[in-house]
Motif scaffolding. Structure first.
Motif, PDB file in Angstrom:
ATOM      1  N   MET A  45      -0.038 -15.538  13.900  1.00  0.00           N
ATOM      2  CA  MET A  45      -0.216 -14.469  13.285  1.00  0.00           C
ATOM      3  C   MET A  45      -1.295 -13.577  13.953  1.00  0.00           C
ATOM      4  O   MET A  45      -2.266 -14.005  13.997  1.00  0.00           O
ATOM      5  N   ASN A  46      -0.754 -12.531  14.429  1.00  0.00           N
ATOM      6  CA  ASN A  46      -1.752 -11.626  15.275  1.00  0.00           C
ATOM      7  C   ASN A  46      -2.427 -10.527  14.424  1.00  0.00           C
ATOM      8  O   ASN A  46      -1.742 -10.133  13.349  1.00  0.00           O
ATOM      9  N   ALA A  47      -3.640  -9.916  14.479  1.00  0.00           N
ATOM     10  CA  ALA A  47      -4.090  -8.974  13.933  1.00  0.00           C
ATOM     11  C   ALA A  47      -4.870  -8.114  14.635  1.00  0.00           C
ATOM     12  O   ALA A  47      -5.681  -8.626  15.126  1.00  0.00           O
ATOM     13  N   ALA A  48      -4.586  -6.808  14.928  1.00  0.00           N
ATOM     14  CA  ALA A  48      -5.170  -6.080  15.763  1.00  0.00           C
ATOM     15  C   ALA A  48      -6.426  -5.268  15.464  1.00  0.00           C
ATOM     16  O   ALA A  48      -6.584  -5.184  14.196  1.00  0.00           O
ATOM     17  N   ALA A  49      -7.291  -5.123  16.370  1.00  0.00           N
ATOM     18  CA  ALA A  49      -8.532  -4.125  15.857  1.00  0.00           C
ATOM     19  C   ALA A  49      -8.086  -3.075  15.531  1.00  0.00           C
ATOM     20  O   ALA A  49      -6.879  -2.409  15.540  1.00  0.00           O
ATOM     21  N   GLY A  50      -8.920  -2.023  14.905  1.00  0.00           N
ATOM     22  CA  GLY A  50      -8.402  -0.678  14.463  1.00  0.00           C
ATOM     23  C   GLY A  50      -9.105  -0.101  13.125  1.00  0.00           C
ATOM     24  O   GLY A  50      -8.885   0.753  12.596  1.00  0.00           O
ATOM     25  N   GLY A  51     -10.597  -0.699  13.067  1.00  0.00           N
ATOM     26  CA  GLY A  51     -11.467  -0.062  12.048  1.00  0.00           C
ATOM     27  C   GLY A  51     -10.692  -0.054  10.465  1.00  0.00           C
ATOM     28  O   GLY A  51      -9.874  -1.055  10.130  1.00  0.00           O
ATOM     29  N   PRO A  52     -10.562   1.056   9.789  1.00  0.00           N
ATOM     30  CA  PRO A  52     -10.151   1.146   8.620  1.00  0.00           C
ATOM     31  C   PRO A  52      -8.824   1.046   8.264  1.00  0.00           C
ATOM     32  O   PRO A  52      -8.236   1.259   7.549  1.00  0.00           O
ATOM     33  N   ARG A  53      -7.983   1.134   9.505  1.00  0.00           N
ATOM     34  CA  ARG A  53      -6.626   1.170   9.618  1.00  0.00           C
ATOM     35  C   ARG A  53      -5.962  -0.234   8.831  1.00  0.00           C
ATOM     36  O   ARG A  53      -4.965  -0.009   8.400  1.00  0.00           O
ATOM     37  N   TRP A  54      -6.828  -1.291   8.879  1.00  0.00           N
ATOM     38  CA  TRP A  54      -6.412  -2.177   8.142  1.00  0.00           C
ATOM     39  C   TRP A  54      -5.906  -2.215   6.686  1.00  0.00           C
ATOM     40  O   TRP A  54      -5.134  -2.907   6.209  1.00  0.00           O
ATOM     41  N   ILE A  55      -6.606  -1.157   6.295  1.00  0.00           N
ATOM     42  CA  ILE A  55      -6.483  -1.120   4.717  1.00  0.00           C
ATOM     43  C   ILE A  55      -5.054  -0.825   4.201  1.00  0.00           C
ATOM     44  O   ILE A  55      -4.503  -1.153   3.298  1.00  0.00           O
ATOM     45  N   ALA A  56      -4.230  -0.230   5.325  1.00  0.00           N
ATOM     46  CA  ALA A  56      -2.945   0.075   5.286  1.00  0.00           C
ATOM     47  C   ALA A  56      -1.970  -1.288   5.014  1.00  0.00           C
ATOM     48  O   ALA A  56      -0.920  -1.231   4.280  1.00  0.00           O
ATOM     49  N   LEU A  57      -2.636  -2.507   5.409  1.00  0.00           N
ATOM     50  CA  LEU A  57      -1.844  -3.667   5.557  1.00  0.00           C
ATOM     51  C   LEU A  57      -2.378  -4.515   4.378  1.00  0.00           C
ATOM     52  O   LEU A  57      -1.928  -5.874   4.059  1.00  0.00           O
ATOM     53  N   TYR A  58      -3.489  -4.181   3.593  1.00  0.00           N
ATOM     54  CA  TYR A  58      -4.215  -5.136   2.504  1.00  0.00           C
ATOM     55  C   TYR A  58      -2.994  -5.452   1.750  1.00  0.00           C
ATOM     56  O   TYR A  58      -3.139  -6.789   1.382  1.00  0.00           O
ATOM     57  N   ALA A  59      -2.101  -4.843   1.163  1.00  0.00           N
ATOM     58  CA  ALA A  59      -1.227  -5.350   0.074  1.00  0.00           C
ATOM     59  C   ALA A  59      -0.026  -6.164   0.793  1.00  0.00           C
ATOM     60  O   ALA A  59       0.194  -7.524   0.072  1.00  0.00           O
ATOM     61  N   PHE A  60       0.180  -5.905   2.046  1.00  0.00           N
ATOM     62  CA  PHE A  60       1.152  -6.701   2.706  1.00  0.00           C
ATOM     63  C   PHE A  60       0.460  -8.103   3.130  1.00  0.00           C
ATOM     64  O   PHE A  60       1.145  -9.254   3.156  1.00  0.00           O
ATOM     65  N   ASP A  61      -0.762  -8.022   3.499  1.00  0.00           N
ATOM     66  CA  ASP A  61      -1.547  -9.293   3.748  1.00  0.00           C
ATOM     67  C   ASP A  61      -1.536 -10.483   2.571  1.00  0.00           C
ATOM     68  O   ASP A  61      -1.301 -11.344   2.464  1.00  0.00           O
ATOM     69  N   LYS A  62      -1.712  -9.683   1.547  1.00  0.00           N
ATOM     70  CA  LYS A  62      -2.024 -10.501   0.192  1.00  0.00           C
ATOM     71  C   LYS A  62      -0.579 -11.136  -0.040  1.00  0.00           C
ATOM     72  O   LYS A  62      -0.374 -12.193  -0.519  1.00  0.00           O
ATOM     73  N   TYR A  63       0.440 -10.263   0.050  1.00  0.00           N
ATOM     74  CA  TYR A  63       1.866 -10.727   0.025  1.00  0.00           C
ATOM     75  C   TYR A  63       2.136 -11.890   0.683  1.00  0.00           C
ATOM     76  O   TYR A  63       2.732 -13.037   0.200  1.00  0.00           O
TER      77      TYR A  63
END
Length: 367
Positions: A45-63
């Motif tokens: 599983m990859n995860a890109a740099a991007g500062g606060p943009r990670w917040i948009a994926l917070y719920a999906f990561d927890k899922y």
């Protein structure tokens, strides 16, 4: 219990997800056609740099943590840089769901009334990393050989530079990269902080790469180094075995174009539907992303329609720090909304997955 997707592509439907897009490379699509898709098919599983943009994926990561990978038996290789690396850190910790909540809380509550100096931002990110870890130690990461964590930082063989010297140095890197990404290898080395002795999963490329395992003495700085932004922060120079200073891993691996030796698929939950291999490459429309890794990649990202429905018609990003300077409550509220709205992506994705319809909406992944 999650079920795998239907083994065969059915006749295409008019279904098009509203909240997300899903794209896959040729080998990934071939696998899904023949075998369906299940969590055990994912090796990386990859995860890109991007500062606060990670917040948009917070719920999906927890899922993913709760429903796809919570009872994982086979090794899952978690590869990231900058804030993406901190997402992968949460996946690797024994209290994953709580770690994501801590990450969100510490990250969004960084507050500045004026533009802060580098020492303030650096110490603030140290607190974020310490907050993510909670009571966990390096030993907890090293003990977990199912979730294998690879945190990328960039080693530059300089000492600390003044702002003017940084402008010259990173300007030089940008110009060299514009000619050829290969030219950066004489200036920048990839450092991978990891919890495993297995160095075989990431294929070698043009960049010299060192692997270092986590230690309690240096774990915070090891993990913070991956998100250490030039100009805004001080580099990490406290790792005794390294000759130079550590900067943001995005310099080399912005949106993770690494190849892997594993036969499994690569899952890439991403905050956008475009890819740039290194940080400087995002400004070069002629620079192609590594096509080899795309072949077995599945990329899931928020759709343009969904993004347009968010406050400010965008996901949280680094421009918000300046736009909301001195208006921290407004920024925090906005970022919490982006995090909460991610449940809409989760609900639609899970519905299509559970009903076997996800297979009908996968698009070819080409860059």
């Amino acid at each position: 219990m999650l079920v795998s997707l239907s083994l065969n592509f059915r006749k295409p439907t008019t279904i098009k997800p509203h909240t997300f897009t899903i794209k896959a490379g040729a080998s990934a699509i071939k696998h899904i056609k023949s075998h369906g898709l299940s969590p055990s098919d994912i090796s990386v599983m990859n995860a890109a740099a991007g500062g606060p943009r990670w917040i948009a994926l917070y719920a999906f990561d927890k899922y993913l943590a709760e429903h796809w990978f919570h009872d994982r038996i086979e090794p899952l290789h978690l590869v990231g840089s900058s804030s993406g690396a901190w997402r992968m850190l949460c996946h690797a910790l024994p209290d994953t769901l709580d770690a994501f909540d801590r990450f969100l809380d510490y990250y969004i509550n960084q507050s500045y009334d004026t533009l802060p100096p580098p020492e303030v931002v650096s110490s603030g990110l140290d607190r974020v990393v310490s907050g993510i870890l909670g009571e966990n130690t390096a030993a907890d990461l090293l003990h977990n050989q199912t979730k294998r964590l690879f945190v990328i930082a960039a080693l530059c063989h300089t000492g600390r530079l003044t702002k003017r010297q940084q402008q010259f140095y990173f300007g030089k890197l940008g110009l060299k990269n514009a000619l050829s990404r290969n030219l950066l290898k004489s200036d920048v080395e990839r450092i991978i902080f990891t919890n495993t002795a297995d160095q075989s999963v990431i294929c070698k490329d043009e960049f010299s790469t060192q692997y270092l395992q986590y230690t309690d003495e240096h774990i915070v700085h090891m993990l913070r180094s991956t998100g250490t932004l030039p100009f805004l922060m001080h580099p990490v120079d406290s790792i005794p075995s390294l000759d130079g200073v550590l900067w943001d891993g995005a310099i080399i691996d912005y949106q993770i174009g690494l190849d892997y030796t594993t036969d499994g698929l690569v899952l890439f939950p991403h905050y956008m539907d475009t890819l740039s291999q290194g940080y400087f490459d995002q400004y070069l429309p002629y620079r192609k992303f590594n096509g080899d890794v795309l072949d077995k990649m599945i990329m899931i990202s928020p759709s343009q329609a969904y993004i347009a429905s968010l406050p400010n018609q965008k996901i949280s990003d680094s421009s918000d720090w300046k736009a909301y300077i001195g208006k921290n409550p407004e920024r925090i509220s906005y970022w919490k909304t982006v995090a909460a709205r991610g449940q809409e992506i989760v609900a639609e994705f899970d519905n299509l997955y559970q009903t076997g319809q996800l297979i009908d909406v996968i698009e070819p992944l080409r860059f």
